[in-house]
Motif scaffolding. Structure first.
Motif, PDB file in Angstrom:
ATOM      1  N   HIS A  50       7.827  -5.442  10.861  1.00  0.00           N
ATOM      2  CA  HIS A  50       7.221  -5.982   9.639  1.00  0.00           C
ATOM      3  C   HIS A  50       6.473  -7.276   9.956  1.00  0.00           C
ATOM      4  O   HIS A  50       5.371  -7.520   9.442  1.00  0.00           O
ATOM      5  CB  HIS A  50       8.293  -6.223   8.579  1.00  0.00           C
ATOM      6  CG  HIS A  50       7.768  -6.145   7.183  1.00  0.00           C
ATOM      7  ND1 HIS A  50       8.574  -6.201   6.068  1.00  0.00           N
ATOM      8  CD2 HIS A  50       6.499  -6.002   6.705  1.00  0.00           C
ATOM      9  CE1 HIS A  50       7.835  -6.105   4.986  1.00  0.00           C
ATOM     10  NE2 HIS A  50       6.573  -5.981   5.348  1.00  0.00           N
ATOM     11  N   ARG A  53       3.259  -1.495   4.393  1.00  0.00           N
ATOM     12  CA  ARG A  53       3.618  -0.794   3.147  1.00  0.00           C
ATOM     13  C   ARG A  53       4.864   0.050   3.336  1.00  0.00           C
ATOM     14  O   ARG A  53       5.787   0.025   2.508  1.00  0.00           O
ATOM     15  CB  ARG A  53       2.453   0.083   2.670  1.00  0.00           C
ATOM     16  CG  ARG A  53       1.307  -0.664   2.044  1.00  0.00           C
ATOM     17  CD  ARG A  53       0.392   0.288   1.291  1.00  0.00           C
ATOM     18  NE  ARG A  53      -0.155   1.329   2.163  1.00  0.00           N
ATOM     19  CZ  ARG A  53      -1.277   1.216   2.853  1.00  0.00           C
ATOM     20  NH1 ARG A  53      -1.983   0.097   2.780  1.00  0.00           N
ATOM     21  NH2 ARG A  53      -1.726   2.206   3.600  1.00  0.00           N
ATOM     22  N   GLY A  95       8.041  -2.056   3.902  1.00  0.00           N
ATOM     23  CA  GLY A  95       8.422  -2.704   2.644  1.00  0.00           C
ATOM     24  C   GLY A  95       9.247  -1.786   1.760  1.00  0.00           C
ATOM     25  O   GLY A  95      10.187  -2.226   1.088  1.00  0.00           O
ATOM     26  N   CYS A 122       5.715 -12.377   6.949  1.00  0.00           N
ATOM     27  CA  CYS A 122       7.104 -11.921   6.801  1.00  0.00           C
ATOM     28  C   CYS A 122       8.000 -12.758   7.713  1.00  0.00           C
ATOM     29  O   CYS A 122       7.756 -12.820   8.923  1.00  0.00           O
ATOM     30  CB  CYS A 122       7.236 -10.448   7.146  1.00  0.00           C
ATOM     31  SG  CYS A 122       6.341  -9.372   6.016  1.00  0.00           S
ATOM     32  N   GLN A 142      13.007  -1.387   3.169  1.00  0.00           N
ATOM     33  CA  GLN A 142      13.863  -2.557   3.288  1.00  0.00           C
ATOM     34  C   GLN A 142      14.499  -2.963   1.962  1.00  0.00           C
ATOM     35  O   GLN A 142      14.730  -4.141   1.710  1.00  0.00           O
ATOM     36  CB  GLN A 142      13.068  -3.739   3.869  1.00  0.00           C
ATOM     37  CG  GLN A 142      12.749  -3.575   5.342  1.00  0.00           C
ATOM     38  CD  GLN A 142      11.974  -4.745   5.897  1.00  0.00           C
ATOM     39  OE1 GLN A 142      11.041  -5.236   5.277  1.00  0.00           O
ATOM     40  NE2 GLN A 142      12.348  -5.212   7.076  1.00  0.00           N
TER      41      GLN A 142
END
Length: 277
Positions: free
Chosen positions: A158, A199, A202, A165, A205
């Motif tokens: 990420h 994407r 995300g 991030c 997680q």
């Protein structure tokens, strides 16, 4: 091919094959992981060698241990040719019930135990192909018990996809530093791939349940690759049943075979292999 599970599969109603069996693995759009898989394969060489200190490889001491190593070498040869990977074979004591594990060395290695020599040939072939598939798919770092956890790997990826991030997990920091030291930074990823990766990760997680689901799907991806690599559907079904504790040790009977065939993963594999349409 002559195994008991194969016999029960052969007795199932004959259904037409499809041009793209994988298309039957209907995954919701939110479970997409195409970008993740692409980046994992791209990073496989960069994450190789990232592991904590553990037990060094052992040397075979008994005839059975030497035979396990010999059998593994014979099976892994064609896998090396098919995947274009080195795939060193090491001997190790302990390890999983199936006698095959992955060590995230540089290059990643397949580690076998004495129990491998006791397995039916089809299961032995499939388990070795599964380890090779995990390595080829860039998952050696999370398959090795001394490697990183999947949340750590996801956090590192990420950050590579989106530098805003944060890197809170120590393992994720180690992965990013190692990649940078080997010359792999986010600039090596095409912009479109970085955006797709951010994407996807995300979505994965959102908590332990999401990460566990992703781990399950990534293993399924490798199951499918390993089935095609090994040509051992019987071995794949045995492995699924054994790892899920559906199959007890010893000879396989009708009850055990039907239990395996009724499991969710077995049903999925049969569909994705074109056995069911």
């Amino acid at each position: 091919p002559q195994g008991p599970i194969a016999a029960w599969v052969a007795a199932l109603p004959s259904l037409p094959m499809t041009s793209e069996p994988a298309g039957h693995d209907q995954e919701p759009t939110l479970e997409s992981r195409e970008a993740l898989r692409a980046v994992l394969r791209l990073l496989a060489g960069e994450t190789a060698g990232i592991r904590a200190l553990g037990e060094p490889p052992a040397s075979p001491r008994t005839e059975q241990e030497a035979r396990a190593l010999q059998l593994a070498e014979a099976e892994v040869g064609p896998l090396r040719a098919a995947l274009g990977l080195e795939l060193p074979v090491l001997f190790g004591r302990g390890g999983p019930d199936g006698g095959v594990s992955v060590r995230n060395d540089r290059p990643p290695a397949i580690v076998v135990g004495a129990v491998l020599a006791e397995l039916p040939a089809a299961e032995r072939r499939f388990r070795l192909a599964l380890a090779a598939a995990m390595i080829a798919n860039g998952l050696a770092i999370v398959t090795d018990p001394q490697g990183a956890s999947l949340p750590e790997l996801l956090a590192a990826l990420h950050h590579l996809a989106d530098e805003t991030c944060p890197l809170r997990l120590v393992g994720a920091q180690t992965i990013v530093r190692a990649c940078a030291a080997r010359g792999f930074t986010r600039q090596r990823l095409p912009v479109g791939l970085r955006e797709a990766l951010a994407r996807e990760i995300g979505r994965w997680q959102h908590g332990r349940a999401s990460v566990a689901r992703l781990a399950h799907l990534l293993r399924r991806d490798s199951l499918r690759v390993a089935t095609r690599l090994s040509g051992a559907l019987d071995g794949a079904l045995r492995t699924i049943g054994r790892d899920a504790r559906v199959l007890p040790p010893g000879p396989l009977d009708e009850h055990g075979a039907m239990q395996v065939l009724a499991s969710e993963d077995a049903q999925w594999l049969l569909r994705s292999s074109g056995v069911f349409a």
